[in-house]
Design an enzyme around this catalytic site. Sequence first.
Site, mmCIF file in Angstrom:
data_model
loop_
_atom_site.group_PDB
_atom_site.id
_atom_site.type_symbol
_atom_site.label_atom_id
_atom_site.label_comp_id
_atom_site.label_asym_id
_atom_site.label_seq_id
_atom_site.Cartn_x
_atom_site.Cartn_y
_atom_site.Cartn_z
ATOM 1 N N LYS A 41 -0.275 5.686 -0.350
ATOM 2 C CA LYS A 41 0.355 4.449 -0.837
ATOM 3 C C LYS A 41 1.510 4.690 -1.799
ATOM 4 C CE LYS A 41 -3.651 1.706 0.027
ATOM 5 N NZ LYS A 41 -4.368 0.495 -0.094
ATOM 6 N N GLU A 66 1.842 -1.676 2.273
ATOM 7 C CA GLU A 66 1.640 -0.323 2.785
ATOM 8 C C GLU A 66 1.878 -0.347 4.273
ATOM 9 O OE1 GLU A 66 -2.282 1.199 2.973
ATOM 10 O OE2 GLU A 66 -3.185 -0.718 3.467
ATOM 11 N N PHE A 116 -22.744 -10.835 0.104
ATOM 12 C CA PHE A 116 -22.231 -9.974 1.165
ATOM 13 C C PHE A 116 -22.675 -8.523 1.049
ATOM 14 C CE2 PHE A 116 -19.221 -13.409 0.400
ATOM 15 C CZ PHE A 116 -19.272 -14.032 1.624
HETATM 16 P P1 ADP Z 1 -6.149 -1.400 1.868
HETATM 17 O O1 ADP Z 1 -5.414 -0.183 2.323
HETATM 18 O O2 ADP Z 1 -7.397 -1.043 1.140
HETATM 19 O O3 ADP Z 1 -6.342 -2.418 2.922
HETATM 20 P P2 ADP Z 1 -3.878 -2.902 0.768
HETATM 21 O O4 ADP Z 1 -2.884 -2.282 -0.091
HETATM 22 O O5 ADP Z 1 -3.509 -3.186 2.172
HETATM 23 O O6 ADP Z 1 -5.229 -2.044 0.728
HETATM 24 O O7 ADP Z 1 -4.360 -4.251 0.090
HETATM 25 C C1 ADP Z 1 -5.422 -4.993 0.597
HETATM 26 C C2 ADP Z 1 -5.400 -6.400 0.044
HETATM 27 O O8 ADP Z 1 -5.440 -6.411 -1.363
HETATM 28 C C3 ADP Z 1 -4.155 -7.191 0.372
HETATM 29 O O9 ADP Z 1 -4.267 -7.850 1.582
HETATM 30 C C4 ADP Z 1 -4.081 -8.185 -0.747
HETATM 31 O O10 ADP Z 1 -4.947 -9.253 -0.519
HETATM 32 C C5 ADP Z 1 -4.626 -7.439 -1.892
HETATM 33 N N1 ADP Z 1 -3.555 -6.878 -2.698
HETATM 34 C C6 ADP Z 1 -3.097 -5.621 -2.675
HETATM 35 N N2 ADP Z 1 -2.120 -5.436 -3.576
HETATM 36 C C7 ADP Z 1 -1.948 -6.614 -4.205
HETATM 37 C C8 ADP Z 1 -1.078 -7.074 -5.244
HETATM 38 N N3 ADP Z 1 -0.203 -6.278 -5.832
HETATM 39 N N4 ADP Z 1 -1.183 -8.365 -5.609
HETATM 40 C C9 ADP Z 1 -2.078 -9.190 -5.020
HETATM 41 N N5 ADP Z 1 -2.899 -8.822 -4.064
HETATM 42 C C10 ADP Z 1 -2.852 -7.547 -3.639
#
Ligand code: ADP
Length: 554
Positions: free
Chosen positions: A4, A176, A236
Amino acid sequence: MGDKIESKKLADKAGVSTVPGFLGVIKDVAHAKKISGEIGYPVMLKASAGGGGKGMRIARNESEVQEGFERSQSEAKSSFGDDRMFIEKYIEQPRHIEIQVIADRHGNTLYLNERECSIQRRHQKVIEEAPSPFLDEKTRKAMGEQAVALAKAVNYVSAGTVEFIVDTKRNFYFLEMNTRLQVEHPVTELITGLDLVELMIRVACNEKLPLKQSDVKIDGWAIESRVYAEDPYRNFLPSTGRLTRYIAPQETANVRVDTGVYEGGEIGVFYDPMIAKLCSYGKDRKEATAHMRAALDAYYIRGVSHNIPFLASVLGKKKFESGDLSTNFIAEEYPQGFSDKDLPADDPTKLLAVAAVVHNTFARRAANVSGQMAGRARKLPTEWVVAVKDAEGNYSETPVKIESEVEGGTVLVNGREVDVTTGWRPGQPLFTAVVDGRAVTVQVDRKGIGYRLFHAGSQLDLLVYTRREAELARLMPNKPPPDLSKYLLSPMPGLLVSLAVKEGQEVKAGEALAIVEAMKMENVLKAERDATVKKIHQKAGDSLAVDQMILEFG
Ligand code: ADP
């Protein structure tokens, strides 16, 4: 792109808009506090190697950074073998919208529209759909083009996903890139008519993509529900055990089931508790939702707890219906956690009519096969009383009368006529019928002398009595449930990682008592009220069964 921190740096360079934050590795708690203060609360603490929502926590102040940082870090270490953490601004009321891309080795990179994955719990996707009800053509194009620019900047080949969070003003920020096929890819396949796996294989064989950007269309609407072995009534928590019965809904042009489990199979503690991906397709969002609800009704799983009641509840929410989503949807719609009260109010009269038909069919079979009444045609009563159990264990009675019993029958429920047409036979777990002109599926389990019906996520425990039986049943004593509040029971099978208290210690409500790990997740068990620890029954390292006593309060 799997990392990331690195991918965020690359996205930044490629001109993709990223979430404001600190682009580097956070050394320790003190460093985390300093950076968080600079970014401004709330912030998101994230593991660079994270995935599936693991190793990620929101912190709204310094003490939450203190508490969350080390836990996220240790979760990241145990799940990914990499404890590098970074911090970015937490975007309020965000929607998670991601762009599917596909690229070949001949310089062609396309975006295959978006998926909205805002229905999440613990940052893990639960329901996804395509297209997003929020995007306009302009934003879709802008996001698609940034996603393509990023994929090109890193010479990406194959199918991938560029994830964004989108704020209420349709500003979007790169989260990401997932350099793989994702769990939710079927919804893209359903609306584009493309087979992503086929395209991946072709691209891997050095073929050119057989289409251009202008060939990519959106046709209809698709929804995916992730069916998990978990207990929605217990926050959950993952559930394990044997699938004693497993019947998936019929696959049709409107329903797709991707799964690898089977009846008799075991849901173990070592993997993610996903049972299946249930997808529906319709010409528009409303139709796709209706197909999903019907498919959930027909999904019959026994032996492990599952989230089908919860999924049914989400689909029945007004906010879901109107497409008013955000990643806080679950937290906001279920502030006290999920309970029976959150289930969509279905017409109970219809379920009572179904219960009457079910019982009448059983009673008639019993009269025919038992031979107890040999020589005398046994006359079954036509009037019954349906006694439905409520959450407190009390029964409410409704008189029903079977008026005709041809292929189901016509039932008078409290004087109201309900027409049930069905070919159902005792022993079939799914009661499929047309009730007052509408197709319904009700799951029917026998429970002792009563029944448990499942429909639209809700569960109805009931008994069907003759009038005389009902009179006598009213005289039976009611057994109060045992008081379990004196014990801390393990809410799931798992490993007792540590105990935070000693015998004789006084604890306050909300204080941590123990940490239990299951399915790679650490769960902190907290005191529900002020109490004194009287006796501890387990030690760190012990394996726990569900409901096993960990400690006793005085
Ligand atoms: P993973 O790889 O674990 O899926 P992500 O980076 O894709 O992690 O984030 C997963 C979820 O977390 C996102 O869909 C969002 O809901 C939340 N999220 C991640 N970063 C942020 C942020 N900076 N602000 C608000 N929500 C976030």
